[in-house]
Design a protein around this motif. Structure first.
Motif: not given
Length: 456
Positions: A407-427
């Motif tokens: 979420x916005x404002x969250x700190x993340x580390x290199x290699x940290x899981x932030x989500x999953x790839x997909x096919x949303x939007x103009x794709x």
């Protein structure tokens, strides 16, 4: 009118990891952190000013939209009025055409009547001519016989009363015949003149009526053409107003989007400030511990030095300044100009595509702070993260995601899981679209760079 606004997000957001080459934390390093904190506060103030400007622009845009909508209502009413007039005018034209058709029928009938009258006139003229000859003959006979005196002689020459009656009857019959001939002759002449007058007057009346109807039709057709021009003009104006409204609405949406991103960026700056404050506190603590160690012993034990360095390294990072691969899969499209697969026009592809199937784990390419995480127009579900590499700020964008885990404002580390790839939007199919921007992200993508420059 511009229909979009470049969301210039050039605020420098930094997440600094600290590596010590020696065992002493200097005051200059702490001063450097103070300077960074001051810079972040300055950036926060600049963001507030930007947000104020955007709010003003948004209010101004909403005012223009209100005026546009009222103008649309007025024009729509005018179009309806013109359409009603057009309908009425067309009905009048149809009625006039029917009257003209009816008049043409009258003219046709009149022409037939004129033919009949001409035949009658012809017959009358023949009869009049014949009577004229007969009358002339009778007049010559009377003149030669002495007129009425001869009739008396005929009567007086009667041999008997019966002969007198017969002769008187014969004379009366002759005189009656002459009178009848004269009366019929006079009647035929009157009828002849009447027929001539009827033909001429009827013809004049009907032709005058037709001319009047045709003039009225021409006026109605001219009115219809004028109303048609007005209708086209009003509908063109309506189309322009709708286009203008769509542009204003798009501009308003872009302002709202910019407001959200600026707000998220402000939160990210605040988070970065907290990290800097924490780093500063740790440096100050290390400096105090270092000073105490110098006082307590002239030669620190190897075990103590080792523990201190362990504490410092726990705050450090690799410091390589490079990105890891964000998701498993091959590169399927490079950064640069290309034919857009959906829009069909040549334009900048501001990132690279990685052929990842939907649900593939997405990782942060480097440590940083999340600016935004959510729906982002044609990007579909997207994440933006700000990073600091060798003292320079970069923003990475991950698009067309199936799911988001930060979420916005969250700190993340290199290699940290932030989500999953997909096919949303103009794709056109499942993949990861990955962008790198120098500084903050902007919609014009003028500061985008080739991601491969930073990949390991």
């Amino acid at each position: 009118m511009k229909k979009g606004v470049s969301l210039m997000l050039a605020t420098t957001l930094t997440v600094t990891t600290i590596t010590f080459n020696g065992s002493i934390a200097s005051a200059e390093t702490i001063d450097g952190l103070d300077q960074k904190i001051n810079e972040l506060e300055k950036e926060q103030n600049e963001l507030k000013e930007k947000q104020g400007d955007i709010s003003g622009n948004k209010e101004n845009t909403e005012g223009k939209m209100d005026k546009n909508e009222k103008k649309q209502e007025t024009v729509d009413s005018e179009i309806k009025t013109i359409d009603d007039k057009l309908t009425k005018t067309q009905e009048d034209i149809t009625a006039k055409e029917q009257e003209i058709t009816s008049t043409d029928n009258e003219i046709t009938k009149l022409q037939e009547r004129m033919k009949e009258l001409k035949e009658e006139i012809k017959v009358l003229k023949e009869r009049i001519k014949e009577r004229d000859e007969l009358i002339k003959d009778r007049l010559r006979a009377i003149q030669q016989s002495g007129g009425n005196m001869k009739y008396i002689e005929v009567i007086l020459g009667s041999k008997s009363f019966g002969d007198f009656i017969n002769r008187s009857s014969a004379v009366n019959k002759i005189m009656d015949q002459d009178k009848t001939i004269m009366e019929e002759q006079q009647a035929d002449k009157v009828k002849l003149e009447a027929n001539k007058v009827e033909v001429e007057e009827s013809k004049a009346v009907v032709e005058e009526k037709k001319v009047a109807l045709e003039n009225q039709k021409e006026e109605l057709v001219a009115l219809k053409d004028d109303l048609g021009d007005q209708s086209i003009e009003k509908k063109t104006l309506m189309a322009e107003l709708k286009e203008e409204h769509a542009g204003l609405e798009e501009y308003k949406v872009s302002l709202e989007e910019e407001q959200k991103i600026l707000a998220a960026q402000s939160s990210a700056i605040e988070k970065t400030k907290e990290l800097k404050q924490s780093e500063k506190g740790k440096l100050q603590q290390l400096a105090r511990e270092e000073a105490e160690q110098e006082k307590s012993a002239s030669t620190p034990s190897s075990s103590n030095g080792s523990n201190k360095n362990d504490r410092v390294s726990s705050q450090s990072n690799s410091g390589s300044g490079q990105f890891i691969w964000p998701a498993a899969g091959p590169k399927t499209s490079d950064y640069g100009m290309r034919l857009h697969p959906i829009q069909g026009v040549k334009k900048l592809h501001a990132g690279m595509d990685i052929g990842s199937t939907s649900g593939t784990t997405l990782k942060a390419v480097a440590s940083g702070v999340v600016i935004s995480a959510g729906r982002m127009g044609g990007y579909g579900n997207a994440i933006m993260i700000t990073h600091n590499l060798n003292g320079k700020t970069y923003t990475t964008l991950y698009a067309h995601l199936n799911s988001i885990s930060v979420s916005a404002g969250q700190t993340v580390s290199q290699g940290e899981n932030i989500g999953q790839t997909g096919n949303t939007g103009n794709s056109t199919g499942p993949h990861l679209h990955f962008e790198v921007h120098e500084g903050g992200w902007n919609a014009a993508k003028s500061n985008s760079v080739n991601p491969m420059t930073f990949m390991k």
